[in-house]
Enzyme design. Structure first.
Site, PDB file in Angstrom:
ATOM      1  N   ASN A  42       6.546  31.558  50.378  1.00 54.54           N
ATOM      2  CA  ASN A  42       7.060  32.066  51.651  1.00 54.54           C
ATOM      3  C   ASN A  42       8.096  31.110  52.215  1.00 54.54           C
ATOM      4  O   ASN A  42       7.976  29.887  52.088  1.00 54.54           O
ATOM      5  CB  ASN A  42       5.932  32.337  52.652  1.00 54.54           C
ATOM      6  CG  ASN A  42       5.052  31.130  52.932  1.00 54.54           C
ATOM      7  OD1 ASN A  42       4.844  30.285  52.072  1.00 54.54           O
ATOM      8  ND2 ASN A  42       4.539  31.059  54.137  1.00 54.54           N
ATOM      9  N   GLU A  44       9.982  30.470  55.756  1.00 53.60           N
ATOM     10  CA  GLU A  44      10.053  30.805  57.183  1.00 53.60           C
ATOM     11  C   GLU A  44      11.391  30.383  57.767  1.00 53.60           C
ATOM     12  O   GLU A  44      12.202  29.715  57.112  1.00 53.60           O
ATOM     13  CB  GLU A  44       8.880  30.128  57.912  1.00 53.60           C
ATOM     14  CG  GLU A  44       7.535  30.655  57.421  1.00 53.60           C
ATOM     15  CD  GLU A  44       6.347  30.193  58.234  1.00 53.60           C
ATOM     16  OE1 GLU A  44       6.474  29.244  59.033  1.00 53.60           O
ATOM     17  OE2 GLU A  44       5.266  30.805  58.056  1.00 53.60           O
ATOM     18  N   CYS A  53       8.094  36.770  52.751  1.00 48.66           N
ATOM     19  CA  CYS A  53       6.812  36.468  52.108  1.00 48.66           C
ATOM     20  C   CYS A  53       7.005  35.991  50.668  1.00 48.66           C
ATOM     21  O   CYS A  53       7.968  36.369  49.986  1.00 48.66           O
ATOM     22  CB  CYS A  53       5.930  37.707  52.055  1.00 48.66           C
ATOM     23  SG  CYS A  53       5.417  38.331  53.653  1.00 48.66           S
ATOM     24  N   GLU A  55       5.466  36.903  47.971  1.00 50.49           N
ATOM     25  CA  GLU A  55       5.476  37.962  46.955  1.00 50.49           C
ATOM     26  C   GLU A  55       6.879  38.520  46.768  1.00 50.49           C
ATOM     27  O   GLU A  55       7.337  38.749  45.651  1.00 50.49           O
ATOM     28  CB  GLU A  55       4.556  39.123  47.358  1.00 50.49           C
ATOM     29  CG  GLU A  55       3.113  38.729  47.561  1.00 50.49           C
ATOM     30  CD  GLU A  55       2.792  38.390  48.996  1.00 50.49           C
ATOM     31  OE1 GLU A  55       3.523  37.573  49.606  1.00 50.49           O
ATOM     32  OE2 GLU A  55       1.808  38.925  49.511  1.00 50.49           O
ATOM     33  N   CYS A  86       0.983  41.828  52.494  1.00 49.61           N
ATOM     34  CA  CYS A  86       1.326  42.669  53.645  1.00 49.61           C
ATOM     35  C   CYS A  86       1.887  44.010  53.143  1.00 49.61           C
ATOM     36  O   CYS A  86       2.241  44.175  51.964  1.00 49.61           O
ATOM     37  CB  CYS A  86       2.326  41.960  54.553  1.00 49.61           C
ATOM     38  SG  CYS A  86       4.025  42.001  53.962  1.00 49.61           S
ATOM     39  N   CYS A  89       5.390  43.980  51.478  1.00 49.92           N
ATOM     40  CA  CYS A  89       5.388  43.485  50.087  1.00 49.92           C
ATOM     41  C   CYS A  89       4.809  44.531  49.144  1.00 49.92           C
ATOM     42  O   CYS A  89       5.285  44.678  48.014  1.00 49.92           O
ATOM     43  CB  CYS A  89       4.607  42.180  49.995  1.00 49.92           C
ATOM     44  SG  CYS A  89       5.499  40.797  50.737  1.00 49.92           S
TER      45      CYS A  89
HETATM   46  N1  THU Z   1       2.930  35.651  54.164  1.00 48.61           N
HETATM   47  C1  THU Z   1       3.205  35.767  52.827  1.00 48.61           C
HETATM   48  O1  THU Z   1       3.948  34.949  52.268  1.00 48.61           O
HETATM   49  N2  THU Z   1       2.654  36.791  52.144  1.00 48.61           N
HETATM   50  C2  THU Z   1       1.818  37.738  52.690  1.00 48.61           C
HETATM   51  O2  THU Z   1       1.407  38.671  52.016  1.00 48.61           O
HETATM   52  C3  THU Z   1       1.442  37.645  54.095  1.00 48.61           C
HETATM   53  C4  THU Z   1       2.107  36.579  54.888  1.00 48.61           C
HETATM   54  C5  THU Z   1       3.491  34.527  54.899  1.00 48.61           C
HETATM   55  C6  THU Z   1       4.567  34.873  55.867  1.00 48.61           C
HETATM   56  C7  THU Z   1       4.477  33.739  56.865  1.00 48.61           C
HETATM   57  O3  THU Z   1       5.295  32.666  56.418  1.00 48.61           O
HETATM   58  C8  THU Z   1       3.041  33.303  56.811  1.00 48.61           C
HETATM   59  O4  THU Z   1       2.480  33.905  55.657  1.00 48.61           O
HETATM   60  C9  THU Z   1       2.234  33.692  58.025  1.00 48.61           C
HETATM   61  O5  THU Z   1       2.337  35.036  58.286  1.00 48.61           O
END
Ligand code: THU
Length: 129
Positions: A42, A44, A53, A55, A86, A89
């Site tokens: 991920n 940010e 994300c 994935e 999520c 994804c």
């Molecule tokens: N996140 C992912 O990388 N994958 C997911 O399936 C759910 C959420 C990350 C996004 C963000 O950086 C952190 O988790 C908190 O939401």
């Protein structure tokens, strides 16, 4: 059982997660039908909504390297419970034919068919082959 290499690689990816805002580190592998492995974490951003994300980063990494099909996604995080993908994804996984999602949590390996997690994805009737 899944290859030990997948478990080690997905856990190793957590060190590359860029999550200074949430502190939630996520690492994913996108694995092609012929066994090639592409990594993602991920990423940010200070403008929180721009976060991507792990994935999707793994899938986009695979596609950027010429892949058109992804069979398996392997996923882990630093949360104290197994992390599930999520909805956004899942929709992107559908685009590239993902069949299985494998969640690694400590010593646990939890396998789900894609259909089980996302039985009714949107699909575009215009897409050819
Ligand atoms: N996140 C992912 O990388 N994958 C997911 O399936 C759910 C959420 C990350 C996004 C963000 O950086 C952190 O988790 C908190 O939401």
């Amino acid at each position: 059982m899944i290859p030990r290499e997948w478990v080690e690689l997905v856990k190793d990816g957590l060190k590359n997660s860029y999550a200074p805002y949430s502190g939630v580190k996520v690492s994913a592998l996108a694995i092609t039908p012929d066994g090639k492995v592409y990594r993602g974490v991920n990423v940010e951003n200070a403008s929180l909504g721009l976060t991507v994300c792990a994935e999707r980063v793994a899938i986009f990494n695979a596609v950027s390297n010429g892949e058109k099909r992804i069979k398996t996604i392997v996923l882990t995080s630093n949360l104290d419970k197994p992390i599930y993908p999520c909805g956004a994804c899942l929709q992107v996984m559908n685009e590239f034919g993902v069949e299985e999602v494998i969640i690694v949590h400590g010593d646990r390996v939890i396998r789900h068919s894609f259909n089980e997690l996302f039985p009714r994805p949107f699909s575009d009737w215009r897409k050819q082959g």
